[in-house]
Design an enzyme around this catalytic site. Sequence first.
Site, short mmCIF file in Angstrom:
data_model
loop_
_atom_site.label_atom_id
_atom_site.label_comp_id
_atom_site.label_asym_id
_atom_site.label_seq_id
_atom_site.Cartn_x
_atom_site.Cartn_y
_atom_site.Cartn_z
N ASN A 1 0.89 -1.17 0.00
CA ASN A 1 0.00 0.00 0.00
C ASN A 1 0.92 1.21 0.00
O ASN A 1 1.51 1.55 1.03
CB ASN A 1 -0.89 -0.02 1.26
CG ASN A 1 -1.69 1.25 1.41
OD1 ASN A 1 -1.81 2.05 0.47
ND2 ASN A 1 -2.25 1.47 2.59
N TRP A 2 1.03 1.82 -1.18
CA TRP A 2 2.00 2.91 -1.31
C TRP A 2 1.51 4.21 -0.67
O TRP A 2 2.29 5.14 -0.50
CB TRP A 2 2.31 3.14 -2.79
CG TRP A 2 3.18 2.11 -3.41
CD1 TRP A 2 3.62 0.94 -2.85
CD2 TRP A 2 3.74 2.15 -4.73
NE1 TRP A 2 4.41 0.26 -3.74
CE2 TRP A 2 4.50 0.97 -4.90
CE3 TRP A 2 3.67 3.05 -5.80
CZ2 TRP A 2 5.19 0.70 -6.08
CZ3 TRP A 2 4.35 2.78 -6.98
CH2 TRP A 2 5.10 1.61 -7.12
N LYS A 3 0.21 4.29 -0.37
CA LYS A 3 -0.35 5.53 0.21
C LYS A 3 -0.06 6.71 -0.74
O LYS A 3 -0.07 6.52 -1.95
CB LYS A 3 0.18 5.74 1.62
CG LYS A 3 0.05 4.46 2.45
CD LYS A 3 0.27 4.64 3.91
CE LYS A 3 0.09 3.29 4.61
NZ LYS A 3 0.12 3.39 6.06
N HIS B 1 -9.41 1.47 4.52
CA HIS B 1 -8.14 1.65 5.24
C HIS B 1 -8.35 2.63 6.40
O HIS B 1 -9.11 3.58 6.28
CB HIS B 1 -7.06 2.16 4.29
CG HIS B 1 -5.71 2.12 4.92
ND1 HIS B 1 -5.26 3.11 5.76
CD2 HIS B 1 -4.73 1.18 4.88
CE1 HIS B 1 -4.06 2.78 6.20
NE2 HIS B 1 -3.71 1.62 5.68
N GLU C 1 -6.65 4.97 7.50
CA GLU C 1 -6.37 6.38 7.20
C GLU C 1 -7.57 7.03 6.51
O GLU C 1 -7.85 8.22 6.70
CB GLU C 1 -5.10 6.50 6.36
CG GLU C 1 -3.85 6.28 7.22
CD GLU C 1 -2.67 5.66 6.51
OE1 GLU C 1 -2.60 5.70 5.27
OE2 GLU C 1 -1.79 5.11 7.21
N GLU D 1 -5.70 -4.79 10.39
CA GLU D 1 -4.68 -3.78 10.62
C GLU D 1 -4.96 -3.01 11.90
O GLU D 1 -5.73 -2.06 11.90
CB GLU D 1 -4.65 -2.79 9.44
CG GLU D 1 -4.31 -3.43 8.12
CD GLU D 1 -3.63 -2.43 7.19
OE1 GLU D 1 -2.51 -2.72 6.77
OE2 GLU D 1 -4.20 -1.38 6.90
N GLY E 1 2.30 2.34 10.59
CA GLY E 1 3.26 3.42 10.42
C GLY E 1 3.96 3.82 11.72
O GLY E 1 4.65 4.83 11.77
N SER F 1 3.14 -2.14 10.23
CA SER F 1 4.60 -2.21 10.45
C SER F 1 5.16 -3.60 10.18
O SER F 1 6.10 -4.04 10.84
CB SER F 1 4.97 -1.73 11.86
OG SER F 1 4.56 -0.37 12.03
N GLY G 1 2.75 -1.14 4.19
CA GLY G 1 2.89 0.26 3.81
C GLY G 1 4.35 0.62 3.59
O GLY G 1 4.90 0.40 2.51
N GLY G 2 4.99 1.13 4.63
CA GLY G 2 6.36 1.64 4.52
C GLY G 2 7.32 0.70 3.80
O GLY G 2 8.05 1.12 2.88
P1 PGA Z 1 2.74 0.23 7.52
O1 PGA Z 1 1.31 0.48 6.84
O2 PGA Z 1 3.25 -1.06 6.99
O3 PGA Z 1 3.58 1.41 7.07
O4 PGA Z 1 2.52 0.21 8.99
C1 PGA Z 1 0.42 -0.57 6.69
C2 PGA Z 1 -0.86 -0.08 6.08
O5 PGA Z 1 -1.25 1.06 6.36
O6 PGA Z 1 -1.51 -0.78 5.29
#
Ligand code: PGA
Length: 255
Positions: free
Chosen positions: A13-15, A99, A101, A171, A177, A217, A238-239
């Site tokens: 998930n590149w956001k 998600h 966010e 999640e 994050g 994470s 994500g990251g």
């Molecule tokens: P993260 O993000 O791996 O950076 O914690 C995961 C996500 O939001 O899907």
Amino acid sequence: MNKEKRTAVIAGNWKMNKTPSEAKALVSAIAERAAGKCGCEVVLCVPYVDIPAAVEAAAGTDVKIGAENVHFKESGAYTGEVSAAMLVECGVTHVIVGHSERRQYFGETDTTVNLRAKAGLAAGLTVIICVGEVLEQRQSGITSEVVSMQTKLALAGISAEELKKVIIAYEPVWAIGTGLTATPEQADEVCGIIRGVVAELYGDECAEALTIQYGGSMNDKNAAELLAKVNVDGGLIGGASLKPDAFGAIIDAAQ
Ligand code: PGA
């Protein structure tokens, strides 16, 4: 059916990261790293404007391209939104909905998550539905209730046939994050609770076949332990999905 028979899905998930030219380079680097790794499906969910470049770079590789959201209407006066048909025509196969966010910053509710999931499924997309508790909910001991309710509401009106194209991503919001990862036991426990809810709604066979990811994470260091758990069938990352080596190591861990 057991874990071995479920499809493991490692999804990035590149956001809000990477321009189209950067996306092209990153997809190519990850595709190279993922080549021949048939133990899991690899999906990269990218910003809307990166989709054409990402699809082009992924062509002929083992990497699939997804979007990070989708609107629930087919078309109309919804400034700034993108429909499922638009995504499909661009070559997208997967879409993330709900998600945290989106829920936290953009007013996403269980109702709109459900509508978006149904729109994605109706267009033939595989939908990655995100659920997860915030820290206060975990500390109050209501994680199971929160996640069960989110799962039920997200799946309302979705048929057993449609469920075959659903992935649920657990999640925990406190792990996203933050560098704080759920322990493998915590991840397995909640993914198991989700599978139990799906079993109640659709029966054991459907629940056993469902891919349930952990996200929050996940990285090259902790992936193997998390992915070894019986109820954890992949990751939403994500990251670490922005780093070909780290993401490649997670793909390796899923083999
Ligand atoms: P993260 O993000 O791996 O950076 O914690 C995961 C996500 O939001 O899907």
